[in-house]
Enzyme design. Structure first.
Site, mmCIF file in Angstrom:
data_model
loop_
_atom_site.group_PDB
_atom_site.id
_atom_site.type_symbol
_atom_site.label_atom_id
_atom_site.label_comp_id
_atom_site.label_asym_id
_atom_site.label_seq_id
_atom_site.Cartn_x
_atom_site.Cartn_y
_atom_site.Cartn_z
ATOM 1 N N ALA A 8 -35.800 39.279 48.165
ATOM 2 C CA ALA A 8 -35.205 39.313 49.637
ATOM 3 C C ALA A 8 -35.932 37.734 50.549
ATOM 4 O O ALA A 8 -35.534 37.328 51.868
ATOM 5 C CB ALA A 8 -34.592 40.800 50.185
ATOM 6 N N CYS A 9 -37.199 37.915 49.848
ATOM 7 C CA CYS A 9 -38.530 37.627 51.063
ATOM 8 C C CYS A 9 -38.610 36.242 50.986
ATOM 9 O O CYS A 9 -38.455 36.021 49.185
ATOM 10 C CB CYS A 9 -39.722 38.395 50.768
ATOM 11 N N SER A 10 -38.545 34.961 51.749
ATOM 12 C CA SER A 10 -38.637 33.750 51.467
ATOM 13 C C SER A 10 -39.881 33.542 50.987
ATOM 14 O O SER A 10 -39.947 32.425 49.956
ATOM 15 C CB SER A 10 -37.648 32.579 53.149
#
Length: 120
Positions: A8-10
């Site tokens: 979920a982390c860019s």
């Protein structure tokens, strides 16, 4: 080479994209699902040359609930921090890339990811 990510982390997605673009040989560890043990956290800290508070996401809700900002940052408190990271893996800064030469980097920038790629 292994990269610890939260999908979920860019920053994690960017790091994986750069590794792919460079044709790197690596494995992905979704550390929220495959939670690192205290021993693994100590090992990666050694590879990073950092202390546990250096890789702690202090703005996370769990950090605030634990009151981490008030915890001592010294040798006596080190194990308490390691335990907190193992019990609350969301607190671990990401992505962490373990390089082939036995070191590691926190790959939050393209330069840091490229640095990991050059470590042989």
């Amino acid at each position: 080479m292994e990269i610890w990510i939260n999908p979920a982390c860019s920053k994690c997605r960017s790091a994986v994209g750069l590794l792919d673009a460079e044709g790197a040989d690596y494995t992905v560890r979704r550390y929220l699902e495959d939670v690192p043990s205290p021993e693994e956290i100590r090992a990666v800290l050694g590879r990073l040359g950092l202390e546990p508070w250096d890789i702690t996401r202090t703005q996370e809700a769990a950090a605030k609930e634990l009151g981490l900002k008030d915890w001592p940052r010294d040798a006596d408190a080190r194990e308490r921090w390691v335990t907190a990271l193992a019990e609350h893996p969301k607190l671990i800064q990401r992505p962490i890339i373990t390089a082939d030469d036995g070191t590691a980097v926190v790959g939050r920038t393209d330069d840091a990811v490229r640095d990991a790629l050059t470590r042989k």
